[in-house]
Every structure is written in structure tokens, then in C-alpha cells.
Design an enzyme around this catalytic site. Structure first.
Site, PDB file in Angstrom:
ATOM      1  N   CYS A   1      -4.320  77.449  54.113  1.00 30.67           N
ATOM      2  CA  CYS A   1      -4.146  76.886  52.772  1.00 30.67           C
ATOM      3  C   CYS A   1      -4.579  75.423  52.714  1.00 30.67           C
ATOM      4  O   CYS A   1      -4.623  74.818  51.650  1.00 30.67           O
ATOM      5  CB  CYS A   1      -2.697  77.039  52.297  1.00 30.67           C
ATOM      6  SG  CYS A   1      -2.433  78.565  51.356  1.00 30.67           S
TER       7      CYS A   1
ATOM      8  N   ASP B   1      -5.358  80.064  34.564  1.00 26.92           N
ATOM      9  CA  ASP B   1      -6.296  81.118  34.962  1.00 26.92           C
ATOM     10  C   ASP B   1      -7.711  80.564  35.165  1.00 26.92           C
ATOM     11  O   ASP B   1      -8.233  79.843  34.305  1.00 26.92           O
ATOM     12  CB  ASP B   1      -6.315  82.231  33.918  1.00 26.92           C
ATOM     13  CG  ASP B   1      -7.068  83.457  34.415  1.00 26.92           C
ATOM     14  OD1 ASP B   1      -6.981  83.768  35.617  1.00 26.92           O
ATOM     15  OD2 ASP B   1      -7.751  84.101  33.587  1.00 26.92           O
ATOM     16  N   HIS B   2      -8.312  80.926  36.304  1.00 23.15           N
ATOM     17  CA  HIS B   2      -9.659  80.468  36.679  1.00 23.15           C
ATOM     18  C   HIS B   2      -9.754  78.950  36.791  1.00 23.15           C
ATOM     19  O   HIS B   2     -10.816  78.368  36.574  1.00 23.15           O
ATOM     20  CB  HIS B   2     -10.722  81.008  35.712  1.00 23.15           C
ATOM     21  CG  HIS B   2     -11.040  82.461  35.924  1.00 23.15           C
ATOM     22  ND1 HIS B   2     -10.147  83.459  35.609  1.00 23.15           N
ATOM     23  CD2 HIS B   2     -12.120  83.077  36.442  1.00 23.15           C
ATOM     24  CE1 HIS B   2     -10.687  84.627  35.917  1.00 23.15           C
ATOM     25  NE2 HIS B   2     -11.881  84.425  36.434  1.00 23.15           N
TER      26      HIS B   2
ATOM     27  N   HIS C   1      -6.739  76.561  44.980  1.00 27.33           N
ATOM     28  CA  HIS C   1      -5.950  75.382  45.335  1.00 27.33           C
ATOM     29  C   HIS C   1      -6.200  74.989  46.786  1.00 27.33           C
ATOM     30  O   HIS C   1      -6.869  75.694  47.544  1.00 27.33           O
ATOM     31  CB  HIS C   1      -4.452  75.607  45.072  1.00 27.33           C
ATOM     32  CG  HIS C   1      -3.734  76.320  46.180  1.00 27.33           C
ATOM     33  ND1 HIS C   1      -2.475  75.977  46.612  1.00 27.33           N
ATOM     34  CD2 HIS C   1      -4.095  77.365  46.955  1.00 27.33           C
ATOM     35  CE1 HIS C   1      -2.101  76.769  47.590  1.00 27.33           C
ATOM     36  NE2 HIS C   1      -3.041  77.630  47.821  1.00 27.33           N
TER      37      HIS C   1
ATOM     38  N   GLU D   1       2.370  85.027  45.252  1.00 23.22           N
ATOM     39  CA  GLU D   1       1.118  84.428  45.724  1.00 23.22           C
ATOM     40  C   GLU D   1       0.267  85.479  46.438  1.00 23.22           C
ATOM     41  O   GLU D   1      -0.964  85.436  46.405  1.00 23.22           O
ATOM     42  CB  GLU D   1       1.411  83.264  46.668  1.00 23.22           C
ATOM     43  CG  GLU D   1       0.179  82.493  47.086  1.00 23.22           C
ATOM     44  CD  GLU D   1       0.466  81.489  48.192  1.00 23.22           C
ATOM     45  OE1 GLU D   1       0.201  80.305  48.001  1.00 23.22           O
ATOM     46  OE2 GLU D   1       0.971  81.900  49.263  1.00 23.22           O
TER      47      GLU D   1
ATOM     48  N   HIS E   1      -9.392  77.494  48.202  1.00 20.10           N
ATOM     49  CA  HIS E   1      -9.405  78.949  48.354  1.00 20.10           C
ATOM     50  C   HIS E   1      -8.629  79.504  47.167  1.00 20.10           C
ATOM     51  O   HIS E   1      -7.927  78.755  46.475  1.00 20.10           O
ATOM     52  CB  HIS E   1      -8.752  79.372  49.680  1.00 20.10           C
ATOM     53  CG  HIS E   1      -7.312  78.970  49.751  1.00 20.10           C
ATOM     54  ND1 HIS E   1      -6.915  77.704  50.095  1.00 20.10           N
ATOM     55  CD2 HIS E   1      -6.186  79.651  49.459  1.00 20.10           C
ATOM     56  CE1 HIS E   1      -5.600  77.623  50.037  1.00 20.10           C
ATOM     57  NE2 HIS E   1      -5.127  78.784  49.640  1.00 20.10           N
TER      58      HIS E   1
ATOM     59  N   HIS F   1      -6.127  82.449  45.007  1.00 18.19           N
ATOM     60  CA  HIS F   1      -5.038  83.438  45.045  1.00 18.19           C
ATOM     61  C   HIS F   1      -5.040  84.215  43.739  1.00 18.19           C
ATOM     62  O   HIS F   1      -5.333  83.662  42.677  1.00 18.19           O
ATOM     63  CB  HIS F   1      -3.671  82.761  45.191  1.00 18.19           C
ATOM     64  CG  HIS F   1      -3.442  82.145  46.527  1.00 18.19           C
ATOM     65  ND1 HIS F   1      -3.136  82.878  47.648  1.00 18.19           N
ATOM     66  CD2 HIS F   1      -3.480  80.849  46.922  1.00 18.19           C
ATOM     67  CE1 HIS F   1      -2.980  82.055  48.673  1.00 18.19           C
ATOM     68  NE2 HIS F   1      -3.195  80.821  48.274  1.00 18.19           N
TER      69      HIS F   1
HETATM   70 NI    NI Z   1      -3.076  79.074  49.353  1.00 18.65          NI
END
Ligand code: NI
Length: 137
Positions: free
Chosen positions: A34, A80-81, A15, A125, A40, A42
Site C-alpha cells: 500500500c 469514485d475513480h 491511493h 477494502e 494502486h 481498490h
Molecule cells: Ni491500499
């Protein structure tokens, strides 16, 4: 008898936090790493809490296989992914914060399970940062 059942799950996603109404400087100041332009990732950990009445015949609050399958189909397969900003329509004009993601997962799970259950979502997170919705759930 009112009781709570818990199920844990995991997914990873990319995200970027960026408010298009703000300057690049303000975005960087508010969101730090972020805000990274090229996204990037998580590793999100999820805990779904389900509260309700035990069925006297089965002895179950909910069949855990059913709960597992719903989490897999509605949450893991959706996130997911994935790139939360680009792949998840709900986030087209909505910040991809852990708070908003937690609320979205709660909404999905509460609607899937129905009114006979009270759902609470905890979403990590990072190992040290997590969010819960509802706040007092
Ligand atoms: Ni982030």
C-alpha cells in the site's frame, strides 16, 4: 418503532499510504504494497446502515430513493475513480487508510441525513477486510 435500513454501494479509487515523517524503510515496513510510490487501486464496497423511527404516515424510516441519491451525490461522486491522496482535500495531511475513509464517509452521511438518524458505515477494502464506524453501531 426503531428499525434499521441498509443500502449498499460501490466505488473504486486509487491511493497510497505514506507518512512523510517516516523514512522510506519504515513506510515500506508499515504499509507494504500500500506504500507503492505510483499508487494502486481498490474496489471499495460500502454498506450504509440507517437507524431511526418509522414514520407512522408513510411507513418509511427513510425514502430509499433519497438515501440512494445522497450516497451517489456525496460519496460516489466524491470518491469514485479518484485518487484519494490527490483529489480529496480531506486527505491532504491525513492517511488514506480504510479506517479514515470509513470515518469520513460516516461524517458525510451523518451530516447529510441529520440527527434523527443514527448512521453506521461498513467499508470493504477487499472482500475479506472491512472496517466499521462507529465501532458499536
Ligand atoms: Ni491500499
Amino acid at each position: 418503532m426503531k428499525i434499521a435500513v441498509f443500502r449498499k454501494a460501490h466505488f473504486n479509487a486509487a491511493h497510497r499510504l505514506h507518512n512523510p515523517d517516516w523514512s522510506d524503510e519504515k513506510n515500506k515496513e508499515m504499509y507494504g504494497v500500500c506504500n507503492n510510490y505510483n499508487y494502486h487501486g481498490h474496489n471499495y464496497d460500502l454498506e450504509v446502515k440507517v437507524v431511526g423511527e418509522v414514520d407512522p404516515e408513510s411507513g418509511y424510516l427513510i425514502d430509499l430513493k433519497r438515501l440512494k441519491d445522497i450516497i451517489k451525490e456525496k460519496v460516489e461522486n466524491k470518491f469514485d475513480h479518484k485518487n484519494l491522496n490527490l483529489d480529496v482535500p480531506e486527505f491532504a495531511n491525513w492517511p488514506t487508510s480504510t479506517e479514515n475513509l470509513c470515518y469520513l464517509i460516516w461524517d458525510i452521511m451523518q451530516k447529510s441525513l441529520g440527527d434523527q438518524y443514527e448512521v453506521t458505515i461498513k467499508l470493504w477494502e477487499t472482500p475479506r477486510n472491512y472496517v466499521q464506524y462507529p465501532a458499536n453501531g
